[in-house]
Write a protein that holds these residues in place. Structure first.
Motif, short mmCIF file in Angstrom:
data_model
loop_
_atom_site.label_atom_id
_atom_site.label_comp_id
_atom_site.label_asym_id
_atom_site.label_seq_id
_atom_site.Cartn_x
_atom_site.Cartn_y
_atom_site.Cartn_z
N GLU A 97 0.82 -1.21 0.00
CA GLU A 97 0.00 0.00 0.00
C GLU A 97 0.86 1.26 0.00
OE1 GLU A 97 -3.23 2.30 2.81
OE2 GLU A 97 -2.79 0.20 3.20
N LEU A 98 1.91 1.27 0.83
CA LEU A 98 2.79 2.44 0.86
C LEU A 98 3.51 2.62 -0.47
CD1 LEU A 98 4.36 2.25 4.42
CD2 LEU A 98 2.81 3.98 3.55
N LEU A 99 3.92 1.52 -1.08
CA LEU A 99 4.58 1.62 -2.39
C LEU A 99 3.63 2.18 -3.44
CD1 LEU A 99 6.69 -1.64 -2.44
CD2 LEU A 99 7.55 0.70 -2.62
N ARG A 100 2.38 1.79 -3.40
CA ARG A 100 1.41 2.31 -4.37
C ARG A 100 1.16 3.80 -4.14
NH1 ARG A 100 -0.87 -1.34 -7.70
NH2 ARG A 100 -0.59 -3.53 -7.14
N ARG A 101 1.10 4.21 -2.91
CA ARG A 101 0.94 5.64 -2.62
C ARG A 101 2.14 6.45 -3.11
NH1 ARG A 101 -1.69 6.22 3.39
NH2 ARG A 101 -3.63 5.10 2.92
N ALA A 102 3.32 5.90 -2.88
CA ALA A 102 4.53 6.59 -3.33
C ALA A 102 4.62 6.61 -4.85
CB ALA A 102 5.77 5.92 -2.74
N ALA A 103 4.13 5.55 -5.50
CA ALA A 103 4.19 5.48 -6.96
C ALA A 103 3.32 6.56 -7.60
CB ALA A 103 3.74 4.10 -7.44
N ARG A 104 2.25 6.97 -6.92
CA ARG A 104 1.40 8.03 -7.44
C ARG A 104 2.12 9.35 -7.56
NH1 ARG A 104 -4.08 7.62 -4.16
NH2 ARG A 104 -2.69 6.53 -2.78
N ARG A 105 3.17 9.54 -6.78
CA ARG A 105 3.95 10.77 -6.88
C ARG A 105 4.67 10.86 -8.22
NH1 ARG A 105 6.02 13.22 -1.78
NH2 ARG A 105 7.74 13.81 -3.10
N ILE A 106 5.03 9.72 -8.78
CA ILE A 106 5.77 9.68 -10.03
C ILE A 106 4.83 9.61 -11.23
CG2 ILE A 106 7.54 8.41 -11.32
CD1 ILE A 106 8.44 9.69 -8.63
N ASP A 107 3.84 8.72 -11.14
CA ASP A 107 2.91 8.50 -12.23
C ASP A 107 1.52 8.32 -11.63
OD1 ASP A 107 1.60 7.82 -14.54
OD2 ASP A 107 2.64 5.93 -14.86
N SER A 108 0.59 9.14 -12.06
CA SER A 108 -0.75 9.11 -11.44
C SER A 108 -1.49 7.81 -11.69
CB SER A 108 -1.59 10.29 -11.95
OG SER A 108 -1.75 10.20 -13.35
N ASP A 131 -0.49 3.44 -9.48
CA ASP A 131 -1.08 2.70 -8.38
C ASP A 131 -2.15 1.71 -8.86
OD1 ASP A 131 -2.78 4.77 -9.10
OD2 ASP A 131 -3.65 4.92 -7.10
N ARG A 132 -2.57 1.82 -10.12
CA ARG A 132 -3.56 0.90 -10.65
C ARG A 132 -2.94 -0.25 -11.44
NH1 ARG A 132 -5.99 6.04 -11.08
NH2 ARG A 132 -5.08 6.37 -13.12
N LEU A 133 -1.63 -0.30 -11.51
CA LEU A 133 -0.96 -1.40 -12.21
C LEU A 133 -1.18 -2.70 -11.45
CD1 LEU A 133 2.40 0.32 -13.15
CD2 LEU A 133 0.52 -0.21 -14.69
N GLN A 134 -1.24 -3.81 -12.17
CA GLN A 134 -1.47 -5.11 -11.56
C GLN A 134 -0.41 -6.10 -12.01
OE1 GLN A 134 -3.97 -5.79 -9.34
NE2 GLN A 134 -4.47 -3.61 -9.46
N LEU A 194 11.51 4.63 -0.19
CA LEU A 194 12.27 5.85 0.07
C LEU A 194 12.73 6.49 -1.22
CD1 LEU A 194 14.33 4.77 3.21
CD2 LEU A 194 12.26 6.18 3.12
N ALA A 195 13.12 5.68 -2.21
CA ALA A 195 13.55 6.23 -3.50
C ALA A 195 12.39 6.90 -4.22
CB ALA A 195 14.14 5.12 -4.36
N LEU A 196 11.21 6.28 -4.18
CA LEU A 196 10.05 6.88 -4.84
C LEU A 196 9.62 8.17 -4.14
CD1 LEU A 196 7.86 3.74 -5.59
CD2 LEU A 196 8.97 5.20 -7.27
N MET A 197 9.69 8.19 -2.84
CA MET A 197 9.30 9.40 -2.11
C MET A 197 10.28 10.54 -2.33
SD MET A 197 6.42 8.86 -0.71
CE MET A 197 6.20 10.12 0.54
N ALA A 198 11.54 10.21 -2.54
CA ALA A 198 12.55 11.25 -2.74
C ALA A 198 12.51 11.83 -4.15
CB ALA A 198 13.94 10.68 -2.45
N LYS A 199 11.93 11.11 -5.10
CA LYS A 199 11.87 11.61 -6.48
C LYS A 199 10.86 12.72 -6.59
CE LYS A 199 13.25 7.64 -9.19
NZ LYS A 199 12.83 6.69 -10.22
N ARG A 200 11.13 13.59 -7.54
CA ARG A 200 10.20 14.68 -7.84
C ARG A 200 9.64 14.46 -9.23
NH1 ARG A 200 9.89 18.71 -3.83
NH2 ARG A 200 11.75 18.55 -2.60
N LYS A 201 8.47 14.99 -9.44
CA LYS A 201 7.85 14.87 -10.77
C LYS A 201 8.63 15.62 -11.80
CE LYS A 201 3.09 13.90 -9.87
NZ LYS A 201 1.74 14.32 -10.00
#
Length: 150
Positions: A75-86, A89-92, A143-150
């Motif tokens: 769940e946390l990874l999916r939330r962080a992934a939304r920061r990079i690509d909206s 989080d829906r990928l399966q 942590l890597a996903l959270m540190a990235k910026r759009k």
């Protein structure tokens, strides 16, 4: 004394300027340098605090049984992934694992211990060694996903 009897003296060189106090330009340069150092320190401190807060959030969320930890990490990874690509989080399935692998050559999620994130939250029990490896991978990627910026 008559004009023909004037005594001529040698040219006097003025004394060399002292090193203290420095010229105003040096004061301005020192102030600018101190400002740059202070801003760099402040940015680094802010990044460090944010990284620590994200790490603590991950650690708090991933407590309890390994299967609940796997669900929380996913769940946390999916939330962080939304920061990079909206739409990330829906990928399966494999598409989600490939996204977590990123653009590097390593395939820790799609071919390694990170595969536990797919069905780990639904299993009754997870092997401890495998989950520890997957948890560390998930933590690093979070942590890597959270540190990235759009």
């Amino acid at each position: 004394m008559q004009a023909s009897e004037l005594v001529l003296r040698d040219v006097h060189v003025p004394a060399a300027p002292s090193l203290w106090p420095p010229a105003p330009g040096w004061w301005l340069m020192a102030a600018a340098l101190m400002l740059v150092v202070a801003v760099a320190w402040w940015i680094r401190r802010r990044r460090s605090r944010r990284l620590r807060a994200w790490s603590e959030l991950f650690e708090e969320a991933c407590t309890g049984a390994p299967s609940s930890q796997a669900g929380a990490a996913s769940e946390l990874l999916r939330r962080a992934a939304r920061r990079i690509d909206s739409s990330a989080d829906r990928l399966q399935g494999e598409a989600w694992l490939r996204f977590l692998d990123g653009t590097g050559k390593r395939r820790d999620f799609s071919e390694g211990p990170g595969r536990l994130l797919l069905e780990g939250g639904y299993r009754r029990e997870l092997p401890a060694k495998q989950w520890d490896a997957a948890r560390e991978l998930a933590r690093q990627r979070y942590l890597a996903l959270m540190a990235k910026r759009k």
